[in-house]
Design a protein around this motif. Structure first.
Motif, PDB file in Angstrom:
ATOM      1  N   ALA A 111      -3.131   1.853   4.159  1.00 43.24           N
ATOM      2  CA  ALA A 111      -1.746   1.591   3.759  1.00 43.24           C
ATOM      3  C   ALA A 111      -1.085   2.852   3.228  1.00 43.24           C
ATOM      4  O   ALA A 111       0.105   3.101   3.471  1.00 43.24           O
ATOM      5  CB  ALA A 111      -1.701   0.482   2.708  1.00 43.24           C
TER       6      ALA A 111
ATOM      7  N   GLU B  38       2.729 -11.465  10.421  1.00 41.66           N
ATOM      8  CA  GLU B  38       1.285 -11.226  10.462  1.00 41.66           C
ATOM      9  C   GLU B  38       0.504 -12.200   9.595  1.00 41.66           C
ATOM     10  O   GLU B  38      -0.657 -12.494   9.882  1.00 41.66           O
ATOM     11  CB  GLU B  38       0.994  -9.780  10.065  1.00 41.66           C
ATOM     12  CG  GLU B  38       1.307  -8.803  11.193  1.00 41.66           C
ATOM     13  CD  GLU B  38       1.325  -7.361  10.761  1.00 41.66           C
ATOM     14  OE1 GLU B  38       1.368  -6.476  11.637  1.00 41.66           O
ATOM     15  OE2 GLU B  38       1.320  -7.094   9.536  1.00 41.66           O
TER      16      GLU B  38
ATOM     17  N   THR C  75       7.580  -7.777  10.740  1.00 41.59           N
ATOM     18  CA  THR C  75       6.200  -7.659  11.215  1.00 41.59           C
ATOM     19  C   THR C  75       5.222  -8.208  10.190  1.00 41.59           C
ATOM     20  O   THR C  75       4.330  -9.008  10.507  1.00 41.59           O
ATOM     21  CB  THR C  75       5.883  -6.179  11.511  1.00 41.59           C
ATOM     22  OG1 THR C  75       6.830  -5.676  12.439  1.00 41.59           O
ATOM     23  CG2 THR C  75       4.491  -6.034  12.084  1.00 41.59           C
ATOM     24  N   VAL C  76       5.394  -7.791   8.938  1.00 36.21           N
ATOM     25  CA  VAL C  76       4.478  -8.195   7.887  1.00 36.21           C
ATOM     26  C   VAL C  76       4.531  -9.705   7.659  1.00 36.21           C
ATOM     27  O   VAL C  76       3.488 -10.375   7.536  1.00 36.21           O
ATOM     28  CB  VAL C  76       4.807  -7.447   6.584  1.00 36.21           C
ATOM     29  CG1 VAL C  76       4.094  -8.074   5.393  1.00 36.21           C
ATOM     30  CG2 VAL C  76       4.424  -5.974   6.704  1.00 36.21           C
TER      31      VAL C  76
ATOM     32  N   GLY D  75       4.569  -8.033  15.149  1.00 31.05           N
ATOM     33  CA  GLY D  75       3.468  -8.547  14.337  1.00 31.05           C
ATOM     34  C   GLY D  75       2.516  -9.410  15.140  1.00 31.05           C
ATOM     35  O   GLY D  75       1.292  -9.334  14.983  1.00 31.05           O
TER      36      GLY D  75
ATOM     37  N   ASP E 277       1.868  -2.016   8.866  1.00 25.76           N
ATOM     38  CA  ASP E 277       3.307  -2.240   8.968  1.00 25.76           C
ATOM     39  C   ASP E 277       3.989  -2.305   7.604  1.00 25.76           C
ATOM     40  O   ASP E 277       5.132  -1.864   7.455  1.00 25.76           O
ATOM     41  CB  ASP E 277       3.558  -3.518   9.756  1.00 25.76           C
ATOM     42  CG  ASP E 277       2.934  -3.448  11.146  1.00 25.76           C
ATOM     43  OD1 ASP E 277       3.094  -2.405  11.805  1.00 25.76           O
ATOM     44  OD2 ASP E 277       2.287  -4.411  11.560  1.00 25.76           O
ATOM     45  N   GLY E 278       3.279  -2.853   6.611  1.00 26.46           N
ATOM     46  CA  GLY E 278       3.839  -2.836   5.269  1.00 26.46           C
ATOM     47  C   GLY E 278       3.997  -1.421   4.755  1.00 26.46           C
ATOM     48  O   GLY E 278       5.023  -1.063   4.139  1.00 26.46           O
TER      49      GLY E 278
ATOM     50  N   MET F 106       9.634  -3.572   9.816  1.00 26.89           N
ATOM     51  CA  MET F 106       8.295  -3.764   9.265  1.00 26.89           C
ATOM     52  C   MET F 106       8.200  -5.029   8.414  1.00 26.89           C
ATOM     53  O   MET F 106       7.151  -5.662   8.349  1.00 26.89           O
ATOM     54  CB  MET F 106       7.903  -2.543   8.442  1.00 26.89           C
ATOM     55  CG  MET F 106       7.758  -1.252   9.250  1.00 26.89           C
ATOM     56  SD  MET F 106       6.490  -1.360  10.543  1.00 26.89           S
ATOM     57  CE  MET F 106       7.507  -1.540  12.018  1.00 26.89           C
TER      58      MET F 106
ATOM     59  N   THR G 137      -8.436  -0.872   3.349  1.00 28.41           N
ATOM     60  CA  THR G 137      -7.073  -1.400   3.446  1.00 28.41           C
ATOM     61  C   THR G 137      -6.102  -0.556   2.643  1.00 28.41           C
ATOM     62  O   THR G 137      -5.029  -0.177   3.133  1.00 28.41           O
ATOM     63  CB  THR G 137      -7.039  -2.856   2.948  1.00 28.41           C
ATOM     64  OG1 THR G 137      -7.953  -3.647   3.707  1.00 28.41           O
ATOM     65  CG2 THR G 137      -5.638  -3.439   3.088  1.00 28.41           C
TER      66      THR G 137
ATOM     67  N   ASN H 225      -3.271  -4.845  10.004  1.00 26.30           N
ATOM     68  CA  ASN H 225      -1.906  -4.656  10.475  1.00 26.30           C
ATOM     69  C   ASN H 225      -0.882  -4.832   9.367  1.00 26.30           C
ATOM     70  O   ASN H 225       0.196  -4.220   9.401  1.00 26.30           O
ATOM     71  CB  ASN H 225      -1.616  -5.612  11.639  1.00 26.30           C
ATOM     72  CG  ASN H 225      -2.160  -5.099  12.954  1.00 26.30           C
ATOM     73  OD1 ASN H 225      -1.618  -4.170  13.541  1.00 26.30           O
ATOM     74  ND2 ASN H 225      -3.258  -5.693  13.419  1.00 26.30           N
ATOM     75  N   LEU H 226      -1.196  -5.658   8.366  1.00 23.39           N
ATOM     76  CA  LEU H 226      -0.327  -5.730   7.189  1.00 23.39           C
ATOM     77  C   LEU H 226      -0.277  -4.388   6.472  1.00 23.39           C
ATOM     78  O   LEU H 226       0.793  -3.938   6.041  1.00 23.39           O
ATOM     79  CB  LEU H 226      -0.832  -6.810   6.223  1.00 23.39           C
ATOM     80  CG  LEU H 226      -0.486  -8.252   6.564  1.00 23.39           C
ATOM     81  CD1 LEU H 226      -1.221  -9.198   5.606  1.00 23.39           C
ATOM     82  CD2 LEU H 226       1.016  -8.490   6.475  1.00 23.39           C
TER      83      LEU H 226
END
Length: 416
Positions: free
Chosen positions: A230, A79, A75-76, A130, A352-353, A72, A226, A348-349
């Protein structure tokens, strides 16, 4: 399009009398859906397998959590760069690079189960993931008609969920029957073969604007969805990583079955939320999504009970799927079309975060406290997300239904 037209269109949709609606399934959209069915299989097949690979090598729960955390993290970090890459190079080149990075490094896992190697592979594969997820969601927002965006996102979410249905439990089953090597090879092939669909995607987007991803939080109405999403993904990272290790040693088939139930419930929830949201407003599903995820996680406190594990993961999967569609639809609705890339990256942050942080923190938490306490703490964190979800719903209700009108809802930015 003004807010009266939007309301009238949705009223007609709710009544089933829809005329001249633009089609969802254009050729680029079909190719994207095919890609969305195939390439995430590489991610989902290995997601529960790599932590188990490390755990059986003697690294323990902390190392297993770090593998998901590294995935992750890659990914972050990527992104943040994807909107700029899309602006400069277009969808085809960027998506091809993402598929290559997601698939090819999995072959390196054949060489060793050492922690540094595995974490490095996870980091690079995370970067590929990402790229794929940000570009895919942004492309959906561009390819589908605006008044069918929720439905298009739901269809895309269902396509992405199909490999989760098959590959999350399949990975664990294959490890037990053929070993780790064939699983790693299959994971690599699923992503690399998808490169064949890339030439059919748009080469470049005219709408993507380069800008700060985190700066998108300043767009009115984006911060709460967001944060809420998360929080839900924190639980997802913990559950998908540690459920196979949390169940009793003789109950690995229960874990595989529970992952299958979760994988089926999530895309159904995601598609259903899109259909409902286009007709009645996505914001109405925000609180139910968080509540379902929280209650499902709380049920896993009884991790020794197969019934509780199945029911908890099913309910969590439903809430997770609802949250995926609702938060993304609300964020796209409240931003301009030129911000599609940044909104996709921001969402997506959060995804994946949250997944990575949830896996790492859960791994550290369970060392001294055990899995049932870890699930209980995770459920408490999810219940706290009900407060911002309710505030967002109330704020949208006040904005979307002006006094003295019969409009079902209007666009957030228009009303503001």
């Amino acid at each position: 399009m003004d807010h009266q037209e939007v309301a009238a269109g949705r009223e007609a949709s709710a009544g089933g009398d829809v005329v001249n609606r633009e089609p969802l399934l254009t050729r680029p959209m079909v190719l994207l859906l095919i890609m969305s069915v195939c390439s995430p299989g590489s991610f989902y097949l290995l997601m529960p397998v790599v932590p188990l690979y490390l755990a059986t090598a003697g690294v323990g729960g902390v190392g297993a959590g770090l593998s998901t955390g590294a995935l992750m993290l890659g990914t972050v970090l990527m992104e943040f760069a994807v909107p700029g890459l899309l602006h400069r190079y277009g969808y085809r080149l960027v998506m091809a690079a993402g598929l290559l990075l997601l698939g090819a490094p999995a072959l390196a896992l054949l060489a060793s189960s050492s922690l540094p190697l595995v974490l490095g592979v996870c980091l690079v594969r995370g970067a590929g993931l990402g790229i794929v997820v940000v570009a895919g969601a942004a492309l959906v927002a561009e390819l589908v008609p605006t008044d069918r965006r929720g439905e298009g996102l739901g269809l895309y979410g269902a396509a992405v969920g199909i490999p989760a249905i098959a590959c999350l439990p399949l990975g664990l089953w294959l490890v037990g029957n053929v070993g780790y090597g064939p699983v790693f090879i299959t994971g690599a092939a699923l992503s690399l073969l998808t490169l064949a669909a890339v030439p059919g995607l748009p080469a470049r987007s005219a709408r993507i604007e380069h800008g700060s991803v985190l700066g998108a939080l300043r767009i009115r109405g984006l911060a709460r969805p967001t944060v809420i999403f998360a929080t839900v993904t924190l639980a997802a990272g913990a559950l998908l990583t540690f459920l196979p290790m949390a169940v009793p040693a003789e109950s690995h088939q229960v874990a595989a079955g529970a992952l299958l139930v979760q994988s089926c419930a999530a895309p159904l929830g995601r598609w259903g939320a899109g259909w409902y949201g286009d007709r009645h407003g996505a914001v109405h599903l925000l609180v139910p999504a968080v509540l379902a995820a929280a209650v499902g996680t709380a049920v896993l406190v009884w991790v020794g009970s197969p019934v509780a594990v199945m029911a908890g993961m099913g309910l969590f999967g439903l809430g997770f799927g609802l949250a995926q569609n609702v938060t993304l639809a609300l964020m796209f609705e409240r931003a301009s079309e030129s911000d599609c890339g940044r909104v996709s990256a921001l969402w997506n942050l959060a995804y994946d975060g949250g997944m990575g942080a949830g896996a790492v923190v859960f791994g550290l938490l369970t060392v001294p406290m055990g899995y049932p306490v870890g699930f209980a703490v995770t459920a408490v964190v999810l219940f706290t997300a009900l407060a911002p979800a309710w505030r967002d719903y109330r704020a949208a209700w006040r904005v979307d239904i002006p006094q003295g009108t019969s409009e079902r809802r209007t666009l957030w930015k228009t009303s503001c």
